[in-house]
Design a protein around this motif. Structure first.
Motif, PDB file in Angstrom:
ATOM      1  N   GLU A 243       1.085  -1.243  -0.070  1.00 50.85           N
ATOM      2  CA  GLU A 243       0.135  -0.089   0.096  1.00 50.85           C
ATOM      3  C   GLU A 243       0.765   1.155   0.049  1.00 50.85           C
ATOM      4  N   ALA A 244       1.904   1.329   0.606  1.00 50.75           N
ATOM      5  CA  ALA A 244       2.967   2.395   0.769  1.00 50.75           C
ATOM      6  C   ALA A 244       3.552   2.520  -0.583  1.00 50.75           C
ATOM      7  N   THR A 245       3.905   1.554  -1.192  1.00 53.14           N
ATOM      8  CA  THR A 245       4.368   1.684  -2.453  1.00 53.14           C
ATOM      9  C   THR A 245       3.367   2.215  -3.744  1.00 53.14           C
ATOM     10  N   VAL A 246       2.373   1.936  -3.683  1.00 57.24           N
ATOM     11  CA  VAL A 246       1.139   2.317  -4.707  1.00 57.24           C
ATOM     12  C   VAL A 246       0.947   3.724  -4.369  1.00 57.24           C
ATOM     13  N   THR A 247       0.921   4.246  -2.958  1.00 56.93           N
ATOM     14  CA  THR A 247       0.709   5.537  -2.509  1.00 56.93           C
ATOM     15  C   THR A 247       2.210   6.479  -3.122  1.00 56.93           C
ATOM     16  N   THR A 248       3.088   5.942  -2.758  1.00 57.66           N
ATOM     17  CA  THR A 248       4.458   6.638  -2.996  1.00 57.66           C
ATOM     18  C   THR A 248       4.666   6.719  -4.460  1.00 57.66           C
ATOM     19  N   ASN A 249       4.665   5.658  -5.280  1.00 57.85           N
ATOM     20  CA  ASN A 249       5.076   5.672  -6.535  1.00 57.85           C
ATOM     21  C   ASN A 249       4.091   6.005  -7.604  1.00 57.85           C
ATOM     22  N   LEU A 250       2.682   5.908  -7.469  1.00 61.58           N
ATOM     23  CA  LEU A 250       1.834   6.104  -8.392  1.00 61.58           C
ATOM     24  C   LEU A 250       0.736   7.342  -7.959  1.00 61.58           C
ATOM     25  N   LEU A 251       0.181   7.187  -6.902  1.00 59.14           N
ATOM     26  CA  LEU A 251      -0.714   8.322  -6.574  1.00 59.14           C
ATOM     27  C   LEU A 251       0.139   9.464  -6.217  1.00 59.14           C
ATOM     28  N   GLY A 252       1.233   9.333  -5.527  1.00 58.17           N
ATOM     29  CA  GLY A 252       2.060  10.690  -5.318  1.00 58.17           C
ATOM     30  C   GLY A 252       2.432  11.422  -6.764  1.00 58.17           C
ATOM     31  N   PRO A 253       2.928  11.001  -7.827  1.00 61.77           N
ATOM     32  CA  PRO A 253       3.205  11.706  -9.130  1.00 61.77           C
ATOM     33  C   PRO A 253       1.610  12.005  -9.583  1.00 61.77           C
ATOM     34  N   ILE A 254       0.753  11.206  -9.656  1.00 61.59           N
ATOM     35  CA  ILE A 254      -0.497  11.810 -10.062  1.00 61.59           C
ATOM     36  C   ILE A 254      -0.831  13.072  -9.347  1.00 61.59           C
ATOM     37  N   ARG A 255      -0.918  12.892  -8.003  1.00 62.76           N
ATOM     38  CA  ARG A 255      -1.382  14.006  -7.149  1.00 62.76           C
ATOM     39  C   ARG A 255      -0.590  15.232  -7.575  1.00 62.76           C
ATOM     40  N   LEU A 256       0.751  15.029  -7.616  1.00 59.57           N
ATOM     41  CA  LEU A 256       1.552  16.369  -7.925  1.00 59.57           C
ATOM     42  C   LEU A 256       1.417  16.814  -9.042  1.00 59.57           C
ATOM     43  N   ILE A 257       1.394  16.053 -10.147  1.00 59.85           N
ATOM     44  CA  ILE A 257       0.953  16.345 -11.412  1.00 59.85           C
ATOM     45  C   ILE A 257      -0.446  17.311 -11.443  1.00 59.85           C
ATOM     46  N   ASP A 258      -1.266  16.756 -10.840  1.00 65.10           N
ATOM     47  CA  ASP A 258      -2.621  17.605 -10.666  1.00 65.10           C
ATOM     48  C   ASP A 258      -2.478  18.808 -10.067  1.00 65.10           C
ATOM     49  N   ALA A 259      -1.678  18.828  -8.856  1.00 70.29           N
ATOM     50  CA  ALA A 259      -1.633  20.261  -8.402  1.00 70.29           C
ATOM     51  C   ALA A 259      -0.727  21.161  -9.152  1.00 70.29           C
ATOM     52  N   MET A 260       0.117  20.797  -9.943  1.00 69.31           N
ATOM     53  CA  MET A 260       0.970  21.638 -10.864  1.00 69.31           C
ATOM     54  C   MET A 260       0.460  21.880 -12.166  1.00 69.31           C
ATOM     55  N   VAL A 261      -0.528  21.091 -12.921  1.00 68.46           N
ATOM     56  CA  VAL A 261      -0.563  20.919 -14.256  1.00 68.46           C
ATOM     57  C   VAL A 261      -1.110  22.226 -14.755  1.00 68.46           C
ATOM     58  N   ASP A 262      -2.046  23.025 -14.148  1.00 72.80           N
ATOM     59  CA  ASP A 262      -2.515  24.262 -14.677  1.00 72.80           C
ATOM     60  C   ASP A 262      -1.393  25.357 -14.562  1.00 72.80           C
ATOM     61  N   HIS A 263      -0.696  25.506 -13.738  1.00 67.63           N
ATOM     62  CA  HIS A 263       0.523  26.179 -13.703  1.00 67.63           C
ATOM     63  C   HIS A 263       1.469  25.918 -14.851  1.00 67.63           C
TER      64      HIS A 263
END
Length: 256
Positions: A104-124
């Motif tokens: 679960e930690a691996t999925v959160t860090t390696n997959l959800l982490g990048p998806i969330r950060l892209i979502d937070a930065m993509v409009d900028h």
């Protein structure tokens, strides 16, 4: 992707591949922001380097990602490149019921982490000139290693997500995938000196030569990863998977 005059955010930038990339991009005349959990590691990566900055980020924490992205955009409005490099690899035995905390930690860090950060930065990023997103996957996205099955699955998923993101951001943000081979870093215990793995400095030199190509390839693939990346297309997937997993079994048995 421009060679210089970028403002680049690199997650997992306090050690290993992330640190090596950060320092080489900085040497090319870029402002670089390295992010990670440990401020001491970030400070060491930035030591003696003007226009290189270390900011703490827990890539496994959705709320922290949101606040971090706001802080980066506010403090570094010129940021135009995001490199999603942070990740963890855990050995696991998937042939019987087990504690799934590592998976679960691996999925959160390696997959959800990048998806969330892209979502937070993509409009900028989409509003910036010469914007790019680089997602770091792995050769193991293409030929999985049984002993780290969840890690491999997250990297395969990030590869797929990157292909979709490239299409979604066509003509607005350049989307690049970087798939490393096995590199001598501290990703797993003993890996930094493991025979047969590519030395970090050698990998980083080859990596930057590929980034310097114009136009930048959509996939950054050093020579050592070609065996895994193209195994299926070349009709030798089973051979590559069997050889990889047999090598890993022998290596781990020798260490016990």
């Amino acid at each position: 992707m421009k060679r210089s005059d970028n403002t680049i955010l690199i997650t997992g930038g306090g050690s290993g591949i992330g640190e090596a990339m950060a320092q080489r991009f900085h040497d090319r005349g870029n402002t670089v922001i390295v992010a990670g959990r440990r401020q001491d590691a970030l400070d060491r990566a930035c030591a003696g380097r003007e226009n290189m900055h270390g900011l703490t980020l827990d890539i496994a924490d959705a709320a922290d990602i949101t606040s971090f992205a706001r802080r980066v955009v506010a403090d570094f409005p010129a940021v135009n490149v995001l490199i999603n490099n942070a990740g963890i690899m855990r050995y696991e035995e998937i042939g019987a019921a087990r504690d799934l905390a590592d998976a679960e930690a691996t999925v959160t860090t390696n997959l959800l982490g990048p998806i969330r950060l892209i979502d937070a930065m993509v409009d900028h990023l989409a509003a910036r000139d010469d914007a790019a997103i680089v997602n770091v996957t792995s050769g193991l996205a293409f030929v999985p290693m049984t002993a780290t099955a969840t890690y491999c699955a997250t990297k395969a998923a990030l590869h797929s997500y990157t292909v979709s993101l490239r299409d979604a951001l066509r003509d607005r943000v350049e989307v690049i995938e970087l798939a490393p081979p096995a590199v001598q870093t501290d990703l797993t215990p003993g890996q930094s000196t493991r025979p047969g793995y590519q030395p970090l400095e050698e990998f980083a030199d080859e990596l930057m030569a590929l980034f310097d190509a114009q136009p930048t390839p959509p996939e950054i693939l050093v020579q050592r990863v070609h065996n895994l990346r193209f195994a299926e297309a070349e009709g030798r997937f089973d051979e590559a998977a069997n050889a990889l997993n047999e090598m890993v079994r022998k290596t781990r048995a020798a260490q016990q």
